[in-house]
Design a protein around this motif. Structure first.
Motif, PDB file in Angstrom:
ATOM      1  N   GLN A  14       0.865  -1.180   0.000  1.00  0.00           N
ATOM      2  CA  GLN A  14       0.000   0.000   0.000  1.00  0.00           C
ATOM      3  C   GLN A  14       0.901   1.228   0.000  1.00  0.00           C
ATOM      4  O   GLN A  14       1.740   1.388   0.886  1.00  0.00           O
ATOM      5  N   ILE A  15       0.761   2.080  -1.001  1.00  0.00           N
ATOM      6  CA  ILE A  15       1.599   3.275  -1.100  1.00  0.00           C
ATOM      7  C   ILE A  15       0.806   4.513  -0.703  1.00  0.00           C
ATOM      8  O   ILE A  15      -0.396   4.601  -0.923  1.00  0.00           O
ATOM      9  N   GLU A  16       1.521   5.445  -0.113  1.00  0.00           N
ATOM     10  CA  GLU A  16       0.902   6.698   0.321  1.00  0.00           C
ATOM     11  C   GLU A  16       1.188   7.788  -0.701  1.00  0.00           C
ATOM     12  O   GLU A  16       2.350   8.038  -1.045  1.00  0.00           O
ATOM     13  N   ILE A  17       0.139   8.434  -1.198  1.00  0.00           N
ATOM     14  CA  ILE A  17       0.288   9.591  -2.086  1.00  0.00           C
ATOM     15  C   ILE A  17       0.300  10.826  -1.197  1.00  0.00           C
ATOM     16  O   ILE A  17      -0.736  11.306  -0.745  1.00  0.00           O
ATOM     17  N   ASN A  18       1.486  11.334  -0.948  1.00  0.00           N
ATOM     18  CA  ASN A  18       1.681  12.430  -0.005  1.00  0.00           C
ATOM     19  C   ASN A  18       2.048  13.702  -0.756  1.00  0.00           C
ATOM     20  O   ASN A  18       2.965  13.699  -1.574  1.00  0.00           O
ATOM     21  N   GLU A  19       1.331  14.772  -0.481  1.00  0.00           N
ATOM     22  CA  GLU A  19       1.594  16.043  -1.166  1.00  0.00           C
ATOM     23  C   GLU A  19       2.995  16.571  -0.905  1.00  0.00           C
ATOM     24  O   GLU A  19       3.496  17.413  -1.649  1.00  0.00           O
ATOM     25  N   LYS A  20       3.642  16.090   0.162  1.00  0.00           N
ATOM     26  CA  LYS A  20       5.000  16.540   0.475  1.00  0.00           C
ATOM     27  C   LYS A  20       6.054  15.574  -0.053  1.00  0.00           C
ATOM     28  O   LYS A  20       7.240  15.801   0.123  1.00  0.00           O
ATOM     29  N   GLY A  21       5.624  14.492  -0.705  1.00  0.00           N
ATOM     30  CA  GLY A  21       6.558  13.507  -1.233  1.00  0.00           C
ATOM     31  C   GLY A  21       7.233  13.983  -2.511  1.00  0.00           C
ATOM     32  O   GLY A  21       6.776  14.922  -3.171  1.00  0.00           O
ATOM     33  N   ILE A  22       8.314  13.283  -2.877  1.00  0.00           N
ATOM     34  CA  ILE A  22       9.096  13.655  -4.062  1.00  0.00           C
ATOM     35  C   ILE A  22       8.253  13.604  -5.328  1.00  0.00           C
ATOM     36  O   ILE A  22       8.337  14.482  -6.186  1.00  0.00           O
ATOM     37  N   SER A  23       7.411  12.572  -5.450  1.00  0.00           N
ATOM     38  CA  SER A  23       6.633  12.387  -6.678  1.00  0.00           C
ATOM     39  C   SER A  23       5.660  13.528  -6.925  1.00  0.00           C
ATOM     40  O   SER A  23       5.271  13.778  -8.058  1.00  0.00           O
ATOM     41  N   VAL A  24       5.255  14.222  -5.855  1.00  0.00           N
ATOM     42  CA  VAL A  24       4.343  15.361  -6.000  1.00  0.00           C
ATOM     43  C   VAL A  24       5.112  16.673  -6.021  1.00  0.00           C
ATOM     44  O   VAL A  24       4.938  17.504  -6.916  1.00  0.00           O
ATOM     45  N   GLN A  25       5.998  16.870  -5.049  1.00  0.00           N
ATOM     46  CA  GLN A  25       6.729  18.130  -4.924  1.00  0.00           C
ATOM     47  C   GLN A  25       7.649  18.399  -6.120  1.00  0.00           C
ATOM     48  O   GLN A  25       7.824  19.549  -6.535  1.00  0.00           O
ATOM     49  N   LYS A  26       8.221  17.328  -6.668  1.00  0.00           N
ATOM     50  CA  LYS A  26       9.159  17.495  -7.780  1.00  0.00           C
ATOM     51  C   LYS A  26       8.652  16.790  -9.039  1.00  0.00           C
ATOM     52  O   LYS A  26       9.412  16.214  -9.800  1.00  0.00           O
ATOM     53  N   ARG A  27       7.322  16.865  -9.230  1.00  0.00           N
ATOM     54  CA  ARG A  27       6.699  16.130 -10.327  1.00  0.00           C
ATOM     55  C   ARG A  27       7.230  16.569 -11.684  1.00  0.00           C
ATOM     56  O   ARG A  27       7.530  15.740 -12.540  1.00  0.00           O
ATOM     57  N   LYS A  28       7.347  17.887 -11.915  1.00  0.00           N
ATOM     58  CA  LYS A  28       7.821  18.365 -13.217  1.00  0.00           C
ATOM     59  C   LYS A  28       9.252  17.917 -13.483  1.00  0.00           C
ATOM     60  O   LYS A  28       9.592  17.508 -14.596  1.00  0.00           O
ATOM     61  N   GLN A  29      10.094  17.989 -12.454  1.00  0.00           N
ATOM     62  CA  GLN A  29      11.471  17.518 -12.607  1.00  0.00           C
ATOM     63  C   GLN A  29      11.486  16.032 -12.926  1.00  0.00           C
ATOM     64  O   GLN A  29      12.240  15.574 -13.790  1.00  0.00           O
ATOM     65  N   GLN A  30      10.624  15.270 -12.260  1.00  0.00           N
ATOM     66  CA  GLN A  30      10.546  13.835 -12.477  1.00  0.00           C
ATOM     67  C   GLN A  30      10.124  13.524 -13.906  1.00  0.00           C
ATOM     68  O   GLN A  30      10.713  12.655 -14.568  1.00  0.00           O
ATOM     69  N   VAL A  31       9.111  14.234 -14.405  1.00  0.00           N
ATOM     70  CA  VAL A  31       8.630  13.992 -15.771  1.00  0.00           C
ATOM     71  C   VAL A  31       9.699  14.392 -16.791  1.00  0.00           C
ATOM     72  O   VAL A  31       9.907  13.690 -17.791  1.00  0.00           O
ATOM     73  N   LYS A  32      10.393  15.487 -16.549  1.00  0.00           N
ATOM     74  CA  LYS A  32      11.468  15.905 -17.462  1.00  0.00           C
ATOM     75  C   LYS A  32      12.566  14.847 -17.541  1.00  0.00           C
ATOM     76  O   LYS A  32      13.077  14.548 -18.626  1.00  0.00           O
ATOM     77  N   ARG A  33      12.930  14.282 -16.396  1.00  0.00           N
ATOM     78  CA  ARG A  33      13.956  13.240 -16.384  1.00  0.00           C
ATOM     79  C   ARG A  33      13.440  11.977 -17.066  1.00  0.00           C
ATOM     80  O   ARG A  33      14.183  11.272 -17.743  1.00  0.00           O
ATOM     81  N   ARG A  34      12.163  11.684 -16.876  1.00  0.00           N
ATOM     82  CA  ARG A  34      11.568  10.518 -17.526  1.00  0.00           C
ATOM     83  C   ARG A  34      11.629  10.686 -19.046  1.00  0.00           C
ATOM     84  O   ARG A  34      11.967   9.742 -19.768  1.00  0.00           O
TER      85      ARG A  34
END
Length: 202
Positions: free
Chosen positions: A141-161
């Motif tokens: 079970q994963i937690e979708i946290n607004e303070k997590g990396i996947s949310v806070q750095k979403r644009k950076q993550q997508v750019k790297r992807r």
């Protein structure tokens, strides 16, 4: 660690300790995430019985920071489907996976030059050398946290992807679709993406 250098350095620090201690299998779990049932025993048994598979993940359930159910993520199960669809998004959920530790002698550790997407980059490297699988069970079970990396750095993550997809690109349906999809995600607000996920994956 004595100094915060980023998650990719912390991950590699943990890997080095695990390898020095000669652990056969290494599993991931993020803060806020929870194993469901006998996850580690189930994944260990799977790897023992399928020696050609070196990385195994599972389907996951997503909740918010108040433990309220959001959606389920059902992933491709076999190696070829995972490798094809990796161009769309990661088909291994990072906190749900278990590695055979021997692979790191071949692929090295997490790359440190793909901020917020080090796991995605590593999975592509692994996919070129080893077989992977997902189990058709909800083991994490994963937690979708607004303070997590996947949310806070979403644009950076997508750019790297996008960068990783380009570096592994070939002319085919999945790489082309994956690039287009990720460029769209780059400009969509996160709250819209979350609503779409909740409606599609319930």
């Amino acid at each position: 660690m004595n100094q915060n250098q980023g998650i990719e350095f912390a991950l590699n620090h943990g890997l080095k300790i695990s390898i020095e201690k000669k652990y056969k299998y290494i599993a991931r779990l993020d803060c806020g995430d929870v194993c469901l049932g006998k996850r580690f025993a189930i994944q260990t048994e799977f790897l023992e019985q399928n020696s050609e598979i070196k990385v195994v993940g599972s389907n996951v359930l997503a909740v918010d920071s108040n433990d309220v159910y959001l959606y389920a993520i059902n992933l491709p199960l076999d190696d070829q489907s995972i490798k094809n669809k990796m161009y769309i998004n990661s088909m291994l959920i990072h906190p749900a996976i278990m590695f055979n530790a021997s692979i790191f002698n071949t692929v090295g550790y997490y790359p440190v030059n793909y901020k917020s997407a080090e796991d995605y980059a590593l999975f592509f490297t692994i996919s070129k050398k080893f077989k992977m699988a997902n189990m058709n069970q909800y083991l994490t079970q994963i937690e979708i946290n607004e303070k997590g990396i996947s949310v806070q750095k979403r644009k950076q993550q997508v750019k790297r992807r996008i960068q990783i997809i380009k570096e592994n690109f070939y002319f085919g349906y999945y790489p082309i679709y994956g690039l287009v999809r990720n460029y769209v995600l780059l400009f969509l607000p996160y709250n819209i993406i979350l609503e779409i996920k909740k409606r599609i994956k319930k």
